[in-house]
Design a protein around this motif. Structure first.
Motif, PDB file in Angstrom:
ATOM      1  N   ASP A   1     -64.153  25.891 -22.978  1.00 11.75           N
ATOM      2  CA  ASP A   1     -64.433  27.090 -22.182  1.00 11.75           C
ATOM      3  C   ASP A   1     -63.415  27.170 -21.034  1.00 11.75           C
ATOM      4  O   ASP A   1     -63.492  26.388 -20.081  1.00 11.75           O
TER       5      ASP A   1
ATOM      6  N   GLU B   1     -71.967  22.123 -22.811  1.00 13.81           N
ATOM      7  CA  GLU B   1     -72.061  20.810 -22.165  1.00 13.81           C
ATOM      8  C   GLU B   1     -73.501  20.306 -22.093  1.00 13.81           C
ATOM      9  O   GLU B   1     -73.771  19.130 -22.341  1.00 13.81           O
TER      10      GLU B   1
ATOM     11  N   ASP C   1     -67.127  18.014 -20.241  1.00 14.14           N
ATOM     12  CA  ASP C   1     -67.281  18.884 -19.067  1.00 14.14           C
ATOM     13  C   ASP C   1     -66.758  20.302 -19.299  1.00 14.14           C
ATOM     14  O   ASP C   1     -67.204  21.235 -18.647  1.00 14.14           O
ATOM     15  N   THR C   2     -65.765  20.427 -20.177  1.00 12.82           N
ATOM     16  CA  THR C   2     -65.101  21.726 -20.327  1.00 12.82           C
ATOM     17  C   THR C   2     -65.638  22.522 -21.514  1.00 12.82           C
ATOM     18  O   THR C   2     -65.046  23.509 -21.929  1.00 12.82           O
TER      19      THR C   2
ATOM     20  N   GLN D   1     -62.531  25.234 -13.388  1.00 14.98           N
ATOM     21  CA  GLN D   1     -63.293  24.563 -12.316  1.00 14.98           C
ATOM     22  C   GLN D   1     -63.078  23.053 -12.342  1.00 14.98           C
ATOM     23  O   GLN D   1     -62.818  22.422 -11.320  1.00 14.98           O
ATOM     24  N   VAL D   2     -63.249  22.466 -13.524  1.00 18.08           N
ATOM     25  CA  VAL D   2     -63.151  21.010 -13.638  1.00 18.08           C
ATOM     26  C   VAL D   2     -61.733  20.541 -13.310  1.00 18.08           C
ATOM     27  O   VAL D   2     -61.546  19.596 -12.534  1.00 18.08           O
TER      28      VAL D   2
ATOM     29  N   ARG E   1     -64.837  27.199 -17.410  1.00 14.97           N
ATOM     30  CA  ARG E   1     -65.337  25.883 -16.962  1.00 14.97           C
ATOM     31  C   ARG E   1     -64.164  24.945 -16.733  1.00 14.97           C
ATOM     32  O   ARG E   1     -64.157  24.150 -15.791  1.00 14.97           O
TER      33      ARG E   1
ATOM     34  N   SER F   1     -68.541  24.918 -23.319  1.00 16.90           N
ATOM     35  CA  SER F   1     -69.609  25.862 -22.977  1.00 16.90           C
ATOM     36  C   SER F   1     -70.967  25.289 -23.392  1.00 16.90           C
ATOM     37  O   SER F   1     -72.013  25.761 -22.956  1.00 16.90           O
TER      38      SER F   1
END
Ligand SMILES: [Zn+2]
Ligand SMILES: [Zn+2]
Length: 509
Positions: free
Chosen positions: A290, A254, A249-250, A296-297, A293, A252
């Motif tokens: 990233d 993904e 998920d993290t 956010q996660v 990202r 760039s």
């Protein structure tokens, strides 16, 4: 369904009253077999309660009826004449440790006492079966001397399962209907929570999430290949084990990673094939972390109260098998079948055919895992110390201390590492009366010979342990260790049951 809820209440009650109930044998050491046993006083000591508060110096901790009766200065606390006294001068009292990811072997003579002598007074067992439910209930009833435990369902995986034929309890579910049935069956069998696994389809996964919500049961486990971490968190999964697909998920990249991940085909029991196919994706994810990202996660996980259990100890074995000590002194406490199984696994699966590139990539991955969990933690994601005890070269009890060291290496302060093995899991497991040192808390304590806040490795320097108010003093602790060693070497114990990741068929051979 109702069975699960009532079982939770039974466990809660067991912890409440179990503390006052006698334990059974202590490997020949003096066990108090009636009532709540005598009071225990640790005098003139330093208390670290793991709340983050400053240590309390030169205090006496008085334990009575399984709980901490009082903490105060020598003048404030009257030590009863018949109390067992531990001279706490120069020593440090911390909460008993909680290992949030273990696999019990089913060897009653080995695991329960090995956890206790290492100060591990509570465990979360991650692959349930009848034997482990029985242990849990006997510990709660006071008839087995071992750590309190909270025990998972058998692993619920997709069809075919990575675990097929590997000797580990699991159930394969191919669709939503089977998934719901598996949840209901697990709860009826006595599971405290449901454990999900890598190969579940989105349909089956979300059916598990829905069924768990309906029954009020927690679900946790691996991050399935087909479900992004943030989606799983939003669906209600409350702990994520290891760092395998979680960090996709993290990245760039993904999208690209998920495109390739969806193409992976794995037959039943082909765990190695899964590792080999996901390895390049892990390398890609590690190299394309990233921060934006990740913010956010991690924000999502923190808001949901979704915990990470990185099991760095297990990753270290698998990523850096060259550094495993094959003549480790701790092996003496495990049966020959276990020792041989681990060695075969190390030589034939982890080390065999490793190229210089493999070695370098795995070193890079281990560093990246430390970096990732540290970033998650700094962003407010709750982290629990779990070892994956039961997998090769991860030792019951001892390895929890290795995990604390790994967390500090990742960037945690010693206090934060302590909290990941005490107050944080106590909160997570719904056991508010363990994982701390305060008046009226359950007396699960470790007495250390040196300050763990000065050097986290000092948690290994255990002088005495108190579990449910029962003292295991230094002499009794030595006695228990030699009793475990004798049991391990009498030759009648079976091989360990296989754990989860990285515990392929060889271990059962
Ligand atoms: Zn595991
Ligand atoms: Zn696992």
């Amino acid at each position: 369904m109702a069975a699960g809820l009532s079982r939770r209440r039974v466990i809660g009650a067991g912890i409440g009253i179990g503390a006052g109930i006698a334990v059974g044998t202590m490997g020949g050491a003096a066990a108090h077999t009636t009532g709540s046993g005598p009071a225990v006083a640790i005098t003139g000591t330093t208390v670290i309660d793991a709340t983050g508060a400053r240590p309390l110096r030169d205090v006496t901790v008085l334990v009575r009826g399984g709980r901490i009766a009082t903490i105060g200065t020598a003048r404030e606390v009257r030590v009863p004449a018949d109390a067992d006294v531990v001279d706490g001068r120069g020593k440090f009292v911390v909460p008993g440790f909680i290992d949030s990811h273990v696999h019990g072997s089913g060897q009653e003579e080995i695991d329960p006492p090995l956890f206790l002598v290492n100060g591990v007074t509570t465990v979360r067992d991650m692959n349930g079966h009848a034997r482990l439910y029985e242990w849990r209930d006997r510990v709660a009833a006071g008839t087995l001397f071992g750590p309190r435990s909270v025990v998972a369902s058998g692993i619920v995986d997709g069809d075919p399962s990575l675990l097929a034929g590997l000797g580990s309890p699991y159930v394969e579910v191919a669709n939503a209907r089977e998934a719901r049935a598996a949840v209901r069956q697990a709860v009826a069998d006595g599971a405290d929570f449901i454990k999900v696994y890598a190969r579940l389809t989105p349909d089956a996964y979300h059916a598990i999430a829905h069924e768990c919500r309906k029954l009020g049961v927690t679900f946790v486990g691996h991050t399935p290949d087909a479900i992004p971490l943030a989606e799983a968190s939003a669906a209600g999964q409350r702990s994520f084990e290891h760092i395998y697909t979680s960090w996709f998920d993290t990245s760039s990249q993904e999208k690209e990673i998920r495109r390739r991940l969806a193409k992976i085909r794995v037959g039943g029991g082909e765990y190695n094939s899964w590792f080999n196919q996901t390895h390049p994706l892990e390398v890609l994810a590690a190299r394309t972390f990233d921060p934006a990202r990740a913010r956010q996660v991690f924000g999502r996980l923190a808001a949901d109260g979704s915990h990470q259990v990185p099991t760095l100890t297990q990753h270290r074995v698998f990523d850096l098998p060259e550094s495993v000590a094959v003549h480790d002194d701790r092996l003496r406490y495990l049966p020959a079948a276990t020792r041989n199984g681990w060695q075969a696994q190390l030589e034939q699966l982890y080390l065999a055919g490793r190229s210089a590139k493999d070695v370098a990539e795995h070193r890079e991955l281990f560093r990246a895992r430390l970096h990732w969990i540290s970033a998650a933690h700094r962003a407010g994601v709750p982290v629990l110390a779990g070892t994956d005890t039961g997998t090769a070269y991860v030792y019951p009890g001892f390895s929890l201390h290795d995990e604390l060291e790994n967390l500090v290496e990742a960037g945690f302060s010693p206090m934060q590492a302590l909290q990941a093995a005490t107050s944080a899991p106590a909160r997570f497991l719904g056991l508010p009366d363990v994982g701390t040192v305060r008046r009226n808390a359950i007396a699960d304590l470790a007495v250390l010979d040196a300050d763990p806040l000065a050097d986290i490795r000092n948690t290994k320097r255990i002088h005495a342990v108190i579990v449910g108010g029962k003292l295991i003093n230094a002499g009794q602790r030595e006695h228990l260790l030699s009793a475990i060693e004798t049991a391990a070497n009498t030759g009648t114990l079976p091989a360990r049951l296989a754990g989860c990741a990285c515990t392929p068929a060889l271990a059962a051979a």
